[in-house]
Scaffold this motif. Structure first.
Motif, PDB file in Angstrom:
ATOM      1  N   ALA A   1      45.731  25.470   9.434  1.00 18.05           N
ATOM      2  CA  ALA A   1      46.706  25.254  10.505  1.00 18.05           C
ATOM      3  C   ALA A   1      48.000  24.671   9.934  1.00 18.05           C
ATOM      4  O   ALA A   1      48.589  23.751  10.487  1.00 18.05           O
ATOM      5  N   GLN A   2      48.434  25.237   8.812  1.00 17.37           N
ATOM      6  CA  GLN A   2      49.635  24.778   8.129  1.00 17.37           C
ATOM      7  C   GLN A   2      50.494  25.983   7.738  1.00 17.37           C
ATOM      8  O   GLN A   2      50.075  27.138   7.871  1.00 17.37           O
ATOM      9  N   GLN A   3      51.690  25.692   7.242  1.00 20.82           N
ATOM     10  CA  GLN A   3      52.611  26.729   6.805  1.00 20.82           C
ATOM     11  C   GLN A   3      53.267  26.322   5.495  1.00 20.82           C
ATOM     12  O   GLN A   3      53.581  25.143   5.296  1.00 20.82           O
ATOM     13  N   LEU A   4      53.457  27.292   4.636  1.00 24.01           N
ATOM     14  CA  LEU A   4      54.270  27.116   3.439  1.00 24.01           C
ATOM     15  C   LEU A   4      55.619  27.764   3.731  1.00 24.01           C
ATOM     16  O   LEU A   4      55.691  28.970   3.985  1.00 24.01           O
ATOM     17  N   VAL A   5      56.669  26.963   3.723  1.00 25.03           N
ATOM     18  CA  VAL A   5      57.998  27.450   4.079  1.00 25.03           C
ATOM     19  C   VAL A   5      58.889  27.393   2.838  1.00 25.03           C
ATOM     20  O   VAL A   5      59.004  26.349   2.189  1.00 25.03           O
ATOM     21  N   VAL A   6      59.497  28.525   2.511  1.00 24.01           N
ATOM     22  CA  VAL A   6      60.409  28.624   1.380  1.00 24.01           C
ATOM     23  C   VAL A   6      61.810  28.889   1.917  1.00 24.01           C
ATOM     24  O   VAL A   6      62.004  29.756   2.778  1.00 24.01           O
ATOM     25  N   PHE A   7      62.770  28.126   1.415  1.00 19.36           N
ATOM     26  CA  PHE A   7      64.160  28.258   1.848  1.00 19.36           C
ATOM     27  C   PHE A   7      64.972  28.887   0.719  1.00 19.36           C
ATOM     28  O   PHE A   7      64.994  28.376  -0.405  1.00 19.36           O
ATOM     29  N   LEU A   8      65.648  29.978   1.031  1.00 18.48           N
ATOM     30  CA  LEU A   8      66.429  30.715   0.045  1.00 18.48           C
ATOM     31  C   LEU A   8      67.905  30.678   0.410  1.00 18.48           C
ATOM     32  O   LEU A   8      68.264  30.870   1.582  1.00 18.48           O
TER      33      LEU A   8
ATOM     34  N   ARG B   1      64.836  32.088  15.324  1.00 20.76           N
ATOM     35  CA  ARG B   1      64.658  31.659  13.935  1.00 20.76           C
ATOM     36  C   ARG B   1      65.524  32.461  12.959  1.00 20.76           C
ATOM     37  O   ARG B   1      65.024  33.129  12.059  1.00 20.76           O
ATOM     38  N   GLY B   2      66.828  32.360  13.143  1.00 20.77           N
ATOM     39  CA  GLY B   2      67.749  32.968  12.189  1.00 20.77           C
ATOM     40  C   GLY B   2      67.955  32.054  10.992  1.00 20.77           C
ATOM     41  O   GLY B   2      67.158  31.150  10.722  1.00 20.77           O
ATOM     42  N   ASP B   3      69.042  32.280  10.257  1.00 20.23           N
ATOM     43  CA  ASP B   3      69.350  31.416   9.114  1.00 20.23           C
ATOM     44  C   ASP B   3      69.522  29.969   9.571  1.00 20.23           C
ATOM     45  O   ASP B   3      69.989  29.697  10.683  1.00 20.23           O
ATOM     46  N   LEU B   4      69.132  29.045   8.699  1.00 18.62           N
ATOM     47  CA  LEU B   4      69.274  27.624   8.974  1.00 18.62           C
ATOM     48  C   LEU B   4      70.604  27.154   8.405  1.00 18.62           C
ATOM     49  O   LEU B   4      70.834  27.226   7.197  1.00 18.62           O
ATOM     50  N   ARG B   5      71.491  26.655   9.261  1.00 20.60           N
ATOM     51  CA  ARG B   5      72.812  26.181   8.831  1.00 20.60           C
ATOM     52  C   ARG B   5      72.816  24.663   8.794  1.00 20.60           C
ATOM     53  O   ARG B   5      72.476  24.013   9.778  1.00 20.60           O
ATOM     54  N   LEU B   6      73.202  24.111   7.642  1.00 20.91           N
ATOM     55  CA  LEU B   6      73.163  22.671   7.435  1.00 20.91           C
ATOM     56  C   LEU B   6      74.540  22.157   7.040  1.00 20.91           C
ATOM     57  O   LEU B   6      75.207  22.744   6.186  1.00 20.91           O
TER      58      LEU B   6
ATOM     59  N   SER C   1      76.709  15.364   1.775  1.00 26.84           N
ATOM     60  CA  SER C   1      77.584  15.413   0.603  1.00 26.84           C
ATOM     61  C   SER C   1      78.864  16.204   0.863  1.00 26.84           C
ATOM     62  O   SER C   1      79.780  16.203   0.035  1.00 26.84           O
ATOM     63  N   GLY C   2      78.902  16.910   2.000  1.00 29.12           N
ATOM     64  CA  GLY C   2      80.076  17.713   2.323  1.00 29.12           C
ATOM     65  C   GLY C   2      79.842  19.207   2.189  1.00 29.12           C
ATOM     66  O   GLY C   2      80.686  20.002   2.613  1.00 29.12           O
ATOM     67  N   TYR C   3      78.732  19.614   1.601  1.00 29.90           N
ATOM     68  CA  TYR C   3      78.435  21.034   1.455  1.00 29.90           C
ATOM     69  C   TYR C   3      77.992  21.639   2.791  1.00 29.90           C
ATOM     70  O   TYR C   3      77.302  20.998   3.577  1.00 29.90           O
ATOM     71  N   GLU C   4      78.385  22.887   3.006  1.00 27.04           N
ATOM     72  CA  GLU C   4      77.884  23.666   4.135  1.00 27.04           C
ATOM     73  C   GLU C   4      76.873  24.672   3.586  1.00 27.04           C
ATOM     74  O   GLU C   4      77.235  25.530   2.771  1.00 27.04           O
ATOM     75  N   LEU C   5      75.631  24.540   4.002  1.00 32.99           N
ATOM     76  CA  LEU C   5      74.552  25.362   3.465  1.00 32.99           C
ATOM     77  C   LEU C   5      74.057  26.345   4.520  1.00 32.99           C
ATOM     78  O   LEU C   5      73.984  26.021   5.706  1.00 32.99           O
ATOM     79  N   ARG C   6      73.687  27.526   4.067  1.00 39.12           N
ATOM     80  CA  ARG C   6      73.049  28.523   4.925  1.00 39.12           C
ATOM     81  C   ARG C   6      71.795  29.004   4.201  1.00 39.12           C
ATOM     82  O   ARG C   6      71.877  29.614   3.128  1.00 39.12           O
ATOM     83  N   LEU C   7      70.638  28.728   4.777  1.00 37.77           N
ATOM     84  CA  LEU C   7      69.358  29.020   4.145  1.00 37.77           C
ATOM     85  C   LEU C   7      68.546  30.009   4.976  1.00 37.77           C
ATOM     86  O   LEU C   7      68.457  29.886   6.202  1.00 37.77           O
ATOM     87  N   THR C   8      67.965  30.976   4.281  1.00 39.22           N
ATOM     88  CA  THR C   8      67.026  31.908   4.909  1.00 39.22           C
ATOM     89  C   THR C   8      65.612  31.387   4.716  1.00 39.22           C
ATOM     90  O   THR C   8      65.257  30.927   3.629  1.00 39.22           O
ATOM     91  N   ARG C   9      64.803  31.444   5.773  1.00 39.77           N
ATOM     92  CA  ARG C   9      63.443  30.913   5.711  1.00 39.77           C
ATOM     93  C   ARG C   9      62.414  32.029   5.596  1.00 39.77           C
ATOM     94  O   ARG C   9      62.460  33.003   6.341  1.00 39.77           O
ATOM     95  N   GLU C  10      61.499  31.875   4.642  1.00 39.30           N
ATOM     96  CA  GLU C  10      60.331  32.743   4.539  1.00 39.30           C
ATOM     97  C   GLU C  10      59.104  31.858   4.778  1.00 39.30           C
ATOM     98  O   GLU C  10      58.939  30.827   4.131  1.00 39.30           O
ATOM     99  N   VAL C  11      58.253  32.281   5.701  1.00 40.40           N
ATOM    100  CA  VAL C  11      57.117  31.449   6.116  1.00 40.40           C
ATOM    101  C   VAL C  11      55.807  32.148   5.775  1.00 40.40           C
ATOM    102  O   VAL C  11      55.591  33.304   6.157  1.00 40.40           O
ATOM    103  N   LEU C  12      54.948  31.445   5.035  1.00 43.80           N
ATOM    104  CA  LEU C  12      53.607  31.933   4.722  1.00 43.80           C
ATOM    105  C   LEU C  12      52.616  31.117   5.540  1.00 43.80           C
ATOM    106  O   LEU C  12      52.505  29.901   5.364  1.00 43.80           O
ATOM    107  N   GLU C  13      51.922  31.766   6.453  1.00 43.51           N
ATOM    108  CA  GLU C  13      50.953  31.080   7.297  1.00 43.51           C
ATOM    109  C   GLU C  13      49.687  30.759   6.497  1.00 43.51           C
ATOM    110  O   GLU C  13      49.213  31.579   5.712  1.00 43.51           O
ATOM    111  N   LEU C  14      49.151  29.563   6.712  1.00 39.56           N
ATOM    112  CA  LEU C  14      47.886  29.129   6.124  1.00 39.56           C
ATOM    113  C   LEU C  14      46.929  28.856   7.280  1.00 39.56           C
ATOM    114  O   LEU C  14      46.673  27.703   7.642  1.00 39.56           O
TER     115      LEU C  14
END
Length: 278
Positions: A246-253, A220-225, A229-242
């Motif tokens: 049995a759910q998760q709040l996921v924030v992408f930075l 689970r490293g950075d998410l590369r997209l 539209s042509g953009y190359e994105l690299r997002l870091t994920r922070e996960v808050l367990e609920l």
């Protein structure tokens, strides 16, 4: 018929080269990796017992045996936790219902309020089966044009394995596919995992089934997209367990300035608000 525990031990044994553990290489063999004899000796158990466990004929190993196998296989912390979890599943400790049941898909009002506070950031609420239960407008702007949110009830796991666009969108598709398959084992109960797997497997094909039973613990490293539209994105994920849901709040930075600028451009193109899906 095998068990999740037996599948994991066998897969992990097959992936280990004897030399990495200081053991002699016995030459060419019909199967790769560590021999049962070598693993049994390192774990202090009999070959017969290890064979029964791998084949699913022994479903209740003691805590001491599970820990000994973890040591013998040189598992890291995440893999050890997964081994213990699979031991509980195999022994029936995690079975809560006699019939498969769908997972909970409602999001608590306070969690939705938290999502609103994260606007216009990129965030979503999901469960271990991959259902996208609610998301911010920022998440929608990033996912716009990918096909993920086109369904009335979006599901990330289904999207990854059945939509050809996913293989283009996720630059590291193999890693993402392993993550989604692995998370099915962490669903609220083994029944809900089986319920979803039965629905998904016929359309996802053998690649999904193979990954599901490999039990690869993702990094689970950075998410590369590669955005449409042509953009190359690299997002870091922070996960808050609920855990109670049995759910998760996921924030992408944004992981770099180039991504931050691209995300701003995508926000300007897409105007919307918080969406909860039930």
């Amino acid at each position: 018929m095998g068990t999740p525990l037996g599948d994991f031990v066998r897969a992990k044994r097959d992936s280990i080269q004897p030399e990495s553990l200081g053991l002699p290489n016995h030459g060419r063999r019909r199967s790769p990796g560590l021999r049962r004899l070598d693993l049994a000796t390192r774990a202090g158990i009999s070959v017969e017992y290890l064979t029964r466990m791998e084949q699913g004929r022994d479903r209740n190993p003691s805590v001491a045996v599970v820990n000994a196998l973890a040591d013998a296989l040189s598992l890291d912390a995440a893999e050890r936790n997964h081994l213990r979890y699979l031991a509980k599943i195999t022994g029936g400790a995690c079975v809560a219902h006699t019939q498969p049941a769908p997972p909970r898909r409602e999001v608590r009002p306070t969690v939705l309020d938290t999502l609103r506070l994260l606007e216009p950031g990129i965030a979503m609420v999901t469960n271990r089966l991959g259902d996208v239960l609610a998301h911010t407008s920022g998440y929608a702007s990033v996912m716009n044009g990918t096909g993920l949110l086109d369904a009335d009830t979006p599901n990330l796991t289904r999207y990854v394995f059945t939509d050809p666009r996913a293989r283009v969108f996720f630059a590291d598709w193999d890693d993402v596919a392993d993550q989604q398959a692995f998370d099915l084992w962490l669903a609220p109960s083994v029944e809900s995992s089986e319920w979803f797997s039965t629905e998904l497997a016929p359309v996802a094909g053998p690649d999904f089934t193979r990954r599901l039973h490999r039990h690869v613990v993702p990094q689970r490293g950075d998410l590369r997209l590669d955005h449409p539209s042509g953009y190359e994105l690299r997002l870091t994920r922070e996960v808050l367990e609920l855990p109670s849901d049995a759910q998760q709040l996921v924030v992408f930075l944004p992981a770099d300035e180039q991504t931050a600028q691209a995300v701003d451009q995508l926000r300007h193109r897409s105007r919307g608000g918080l969406r909860a899906i039930s």
